[in-house]
Each structure stands twice: as C-alpha cells, then as structure tokens.
Scaffold this motif. Structure first.
Motif, PDB file in Angstrom:
ATOM      1  N   THR A   1       0.835  -1.197   0.000  1.00  0.00           N
ATOM      2  CA  THR A   1       0.000   0.000   0.000  1.00  0.00           C
ATOM      3  C   THR A   1       0.866   1.241   0.000  1.00  0.00           C
ATOM      4  N   ARG A   2       0.632   2.106  -0.966  1.00  0.00           N
ATOM      5  CA  ARG A   2       1.413   3.330  -1.082  1.00  0.00           C
ATOM      6  C   ARG A   2       0.708   4.490  -0.401  1.00  0.00           C
ATOM      7  N   ALA A   3       1.468   5.499  -0.120  1.00  0.00           N
ATOM      8  CA  ALA A   3       0.956   6.634   0.630  1.00  0.00           C
ATOM      9  C   ALA A   3       0.278   7.629  -0.284  1.00  0.00           C
ATOM     10  N   GLU A   4      -0.427   8.544   0.349  1.00  0.00           N
ATOM     11  CA  GLU A   4      -1.182   9.547  -0.403  1.00  0.00           C
ATOM     12  C   GLU A   4      -0.720  10.967  -0.104  1.00  0.00           C
ATOM     13  N   THR A   5       0.082  11.161   0.940  1.00  0.00           N
ATOM     14  CA  THR A   5       0.471  12.517   1.320  1.00  0.00           C
ATOM     15  C   THR A   5       1.980  12.652   1.346  1.00  0.00           C
ATOM     16  N   SER A   6       2.455  13.883   1.403  1.00  0.00           N
ATOM     17  CA  SER A   6       3.885  14.145   1.550  1.00  0.00           C
ATOM     18  C   SER A   6       4.101  14.951   2.816  1.00  0.00           C
ATOM     19  N   LEU A   7       5.359  15.131   3.191  1.00  0.00           N
ATOM     20  CA  LEU A   7       5.645  15.803   4.449  1.00  0.00           C
ATOM     21  C   LEU A   7       5.426  17.300   4.346  1.00  0.00           C
ATOM     22  N   PRO A   8       5.012  17.922   5.464  1.00  0.00           N
ATOM     23  CA  PRO A   8       4.870  19.386   5.480  1.00  0.00           C
ATOM     24  C   PRO A   8       6.195  20.064   5.153  1.00  0.00           C
ATOM     25  N   ALA A   9       6.102  21.293   4.666  1.00  0.00           N
ATOM     26  CA  ALA A   9       7.299  21.991   4.213  1.00  0.00           C
ATOM     27  C   ALA A   9       8.241  22.356   5.359  1.00  0.00           C
ATOM     28  N   ARG A  10       7.692  22.721   6.535  1.00  0.00           N
ATOM     29  CA  ARG A  10       8.551  23.163   7.626  1.00  0.00           C
ATOM     30  C   ARG A  10       8.049  22.578   8.952  1.00  0.00           C
ATOM     31  N   THR A  11       8.946  22.523   9.909  1.00  0.00           N
ATOM     32  CA  THR A  11       8.588  22.086  11.255  1.00  0.00           C
ATOM     33  C   THR A  11       9.653  22.580  12.209  1.00  0.00           C
ATOM     34  N   THR A  12       9.508  22.273  13.482  1.00  0.00           N
ATOM     35  CA  THR A  12      10.563  22.595  14.442  1.00  0.00           C
ATOM     36  C   THR A  12      11.738  21.646  14.232  1.00  0.00           C
ATOM     37  N   PRO A  13      12.905  21.989  14.736  1.00  0.00           N
ATOM     38  CA  PRO A  13      14.105  21.186  14.459  1.00  0.00           C
ATOM     39  C   PRO A  13      13.985  19.734  14.901  1.00  0.00           C
TER      40      PRO A  13
ATOM     41  N   VAL B   1      14.430  21.045   5.901  1.00  0.00           N
ATOM     42  CA  VAL B   1      13.971  21.589   7.179  1.00  0.00           C
ATOM     43  C   VAL B   1      15.122  22.239   7.938  1.00  0.00           C
ATOM     44  N   ASP B   2      14.837  23.267   8.690  1.00  0.00           N
ATOM     45  CA  ASP B   2      15.858  23.908   9.516  1.00  0.00           C
ATOM     46  C   ASP B   2      16.245  22.965  10.634  1.00  0.00           C
TER      47      ASP B   2
END
Length: 234
Positions: free
Chosen positions: A5-17, A232-233
C-alpha cells in the motif's frame, strides 16, 4: 506478495528542528515482513493448519507475546504454539540466510544524510535481540545506529510507548525533538504515545484512520524523508 500500500500525502514543508531519529526495523528498514508472512504460513502448513494471509498480517509490528495471544485466541489452547513459532523462526532464518533479505528503498540515502547532519539515530523494534542483530548484520547495517532497542530490552512492547521512550533516552533526545519512522499500526501508535512526530511509510498494511490522524505525515518511501530533512531547519 505484491499488495503493497502506497501513501497519499507528503511531508509538510517546515517544522521545528529534528534532533534525532528513531527507526522501526522490519518493514521499514528491512524488506522482511513479506518473509515473515511466508514463514508463518509455511510453519502452519508443516503442522497441518491453514493460516490465511489476512490473519498473519494481524501480527505485523506486534511483539512475540502479542502474536502468541492472537494465535491462541484464533486456534485454541491445543495449538502447538512453541513448535509453530520455532518452525516459523527456522523458515525465516533460511529465507534470510539464502539472500532474500534486502533493504527498503531509501535506507542508504537517508542514513548517509543523517551522517552528514551528525544526527543521532536508534532502532526500536519488536524483534528479539538475536534476530535484530542477525538481520542488521546480513543487511550491512550493523554499526550504523547509535542504539538498538529490541523486545528483549523492554517490559512492554509496542503499541506501548516504552520502546520509543527507551530509544530516545539512549540517544539523548527528548521525544518531542525526535522523528519516528514506522510502517505498522502498533509501532506508529507507540511512537505517537511516546511524544514523537511520527512519519508512516506503509509496507504491507495501509495505515488506519486512527494512525493517519496521529501521524505527522504518511509518505511513499524513506527517500521522501531524506528530501524533507534536507529542507527543514535543523
């Protein structure tokens, strides 16, 4: 078994370190869940029982004691439990030792990036210490992790958070500063309960709605995680 089963979403562009990463092993680093399912079915046939794949998949990501409970509930108290799991281990070891164990997509690129970023990393697995060390060595991953927490190292296995809490402690990272990578329901729930941001990379099972609701993201492969960590930072 091709029903991945493959995924449908990708990771958010930014987050905390991110200060550290904790990996599941089977089905996430190693393409071993298919082998484990084959070994369960073959062991059951050896004993004259039919064990459908749908039932075998209920054991994905579940520690050995939990698997025994599932089998006992399904097949009764007279089922030859110890012989069954002994045969399953023998079949799995034969599959692994004859070259059927391979890395999942994106493992090496992600580990190379963690080396570059000097991020600590650990494994939190439901497998035994012996199996984990044996499989990691054959796959060329021994020595690539700062800590390996197995079922032998904790009192309560997944979905309890103890494996992830112990892994975080061993690499000196607070769970809220860490990233957990999982493929299974029980593993994702364990990491979430421990306080990690959880990225699910589905293997044989689609993530449940509960898991999707708790996951930081659901992605197709570890390559997406590698690309995201580059952006990501830190």
């Amino acid at each position: 078994m091709t029903d991945r089963t493959r995924a449908e979403t990708s990771l958010p562009a930014r987050t905390t370190p991110i200060r550290g990463v904790v990996f599941d092993m089977d089905g996430l680093l190693l393409d071993s869940e298919t082998l484990a399912m084959d070994a369960l079915e073959e062991a059951a046939r050896d004993l004259g029982h039919d064990m459908p794949l749908s039932f075998c998949r209920r054991m994905i990501g579940v520690p050995a004691d939990g698997c025994r409970k599932l089998v006992r509930e399904e097949y009764g108290a007279d089922f030859p439990m110890e012989r069954f799991f002994q045969l399953q281990e023998e079949h799995l070891r034969r599959y692994v030792d004859t070259g059927r164990l391979v890395l999942k997509e994106g493992v090496e690129p992600l580990l190379e990036l963690l080396d570059e970023l000097q991020l600590p990393r650990a494994i939190a697995t439901s497998s035994s210490r012996y199996r984990a060390e044996h499989h990691l060595k054959l796959a060329g991953l021994d020595g690539r992790f700062d800590a390996v927490v197995t079922r032998d190292d904790v009192i309560r296995g997944k979905p309890d958070p103890e494996p992830y809490l112990k892994a975080a402690e061993r690499i000196g990272v607070a769970p809220e500063d860490g990233l957990a990578l999982e493929d299974s329901h029980s593993g994702a729930l364990a990491a979430y309960a421990a306080g990690f941001r959880v990225v699910v990379v589905p293997d044989l099972l689609a993530p449940s709605e509960d898991v999707r609701g708790k996951a930081f993201a659901v992605v197709e492969s570890l390559l997406h995680v590698r690309d995201w960590l580059r952006r990501v930072d830190m």
